[in-house]
Design a protein around this motif. Structure first.
Motif, PDB file in Angstrom:
ATOM      1  N   LYS A  37      -3.071  -1.956  -2.182  1.00  0.00           N
ATOM      2  CA  LYS A  37      -4.299  -1.209  -1.881  1.00  0.00           C
ATOM      3  C   LYS A  37      -4.059  -0.139  -0.823  1.00  0.00           C
ATOM      4  O   LYS A  37      -4.825   0.037   0.120  1.00  0.00           O
ATOM      5  CB  LYS A  37      -5.424  -2.164  -1.457  1.00  0.00           C
ATOM      6  CG  LYS A  37      -5.842  -3.104  -2.551  1.00  0.00           C
ATOM      7  CD  LYS A  37      -7.047  -3.916  -2.147  1.00  0.00           C
ATOM      8  CE  LYS A  37      -7.584  -4.705  -3.296  1.00  0.00           C
ATOM      9  NZ  LYS A  37      -6.972  -5.978  -3.492  1.00  0.00           N
ATOM     10  N   ARG A  38      -2.942   0.570  -0.994  1.00  0.00           N
ATOM     11  CA  ARG A  38      -2.577   1.685  -0.116  1.00  0.00           C
ATOM     12  C   ARG A  38      -2.210   2.872  -0.985  1.00  0.00           C
ATOM     13  O   ARG A  38      -1.869   2.722  -2.153  1.00  0.00           O
ATOM     14  CB  ARG A  38      -1.385   1.308   0.762  1.00  0.00           C
ATOM     15  CG  ARG A  38      -1.725   0.239   1.774  1.00  0.00           C
ATOM     16  CD  ARG A  38      -0.549  -0.055   2.650  1.00  0.00           C
ATOM     17  NE  ARG A  38      -0.853  -1.086   3.612  1.00  0.00           N
ATOM     18  CZ  ARG A  38      -1.296  -0.845   4.847  1.00  0.00           C
ATOM     19  NH1 ARG A  38      -1.467   0.379   5.260  1.00  0.00           N
ATOM     20  NH2 ARG A  38      -1.551  -1.842   5.661  1.00  0.00           N
ATOM     21  N   SER A  39      -2.280   4.050  -0.390  1.00  0.00           N
ATOM     22  CA  SER A  39      -1.938   5.254  -1.148  1.00  0.00           C
ATOM     23  C   SER A  39      -0.436   5.278  -1.425  1.00  0.00           C
ATOM     24  O   SER A  39       0.355   4.641  -0.723  1.00  0.00           O
ATOM     25  CB  SER A  39      -2.330   6.507  -0.370  1.00  0.00           C
ATOM     26  OG  SER A  39      -1.499   6.661   0.764  1.00  0.00           O
ATOM     27  N   GLN A  40      -0.051   6.024  -2.446  1.00  0.00           N
ATOM     28  CA  GLN A  40       1.369   6.166  -2.750  1.00  0.00           C
ATOM     29  C   GLN A  40       2.091   6.831  -1.584  1.00  0.00           C
ATOM     30  O   GLN A  40       3.240   6.501  -1.298  1.00  0.00           O
ATOM     31  CB  GLN A  40       1.564   6.967  -4.038  1.00  0.00           C
ATOM     32  CG  GLN A  40       1.209   6.158  -5.274  1.00  0.00           C
ATOM     33  CD  GLN A  40       1.631   6.847  -6.546  1.00  0.00           C
ATOM     34  OE1 GLN A  40       2.737   7.370  -6.635  1.00  0.00           O
ATOM     35  NE2 GLN A  40       0.759   6.847  -7.540  1.00  0.00           N
ATOM     36  N   ALA A  41       1.413   7.747  -0.895  1.00  0.00           N
ATOM     37  CA  ALA A  41       2.025   8.395   0.267  1.00  0.00           C
ATOM     38  C   ALA A  41       2.331   7.368   1.359  1.00  0.00           C
ATOM     39  O   ALA A  41       3.403   7.408   1.975  1.00  0.00           O
ATOM     40  CB  ALA A  41       1.104   9.489   0.801  1.00  0.00           C
ATOM     41  N   ASP A  42       1.401   6.435   1.592  1.00  0.00           N
ATOM     42  CA  ASP A  42       1.636   5.381   2.583  1.00  0.00           C
ATOM     43  C   ASP A  42       2.810   4.490   2.166  1.00  0.00           C
ATOM     44  O   ASP A  42       3.637   4.104   2.985  1.00  0.00           O
ATOM     45  CB  ASP A  42       0.396   4.496   2.769  1.00  0.00           C
ATOM     46  CG  ASP A  42      -0.669   5.137   3.638  1.00  0.00           C
ATOM     47  OD1 ASP A  42      -0.374   6.152   4.298  1.00  0.00           O
ATOM     48  OD2 ASP A  42      -1.797   4.603   3.660  1.00  0.00           O
TER      49      ASP A  42
END
Length: 58
Positions: A37-42
């Motif tokens: 549940k995190r962005s791909q960037a993260d």
């Protein structure tokens, strides 16, 4: 909008361990992003910080 929180939040020890395990299994960043549940960037940023990478998405 998506369900992934846009604000940056600290990674817990357990989340980092899950991230490492998924990266070692060559799970794509898009799947890791959904699971954590995190962005791909993260995801990419944390993997880079850990000296790891994942295969490019198909």
């Amino acid at each position: 909008m998506n369900d992934i929180a846009s604000e940056s939040r600290p990674w817990t020890y357990e989340q980092v361990q899950e991230l490492i395990a998924l990266a070692r299994e060559n799970v794509p960043a898009s799947v890791i992003s959904m699971k954590t549940k995190r962005s791909q960037a993260d995801v990419h940023a944390k993997l880079s910080e850990l000296g790891l990478s994942v295969p490019p998405d198909a």
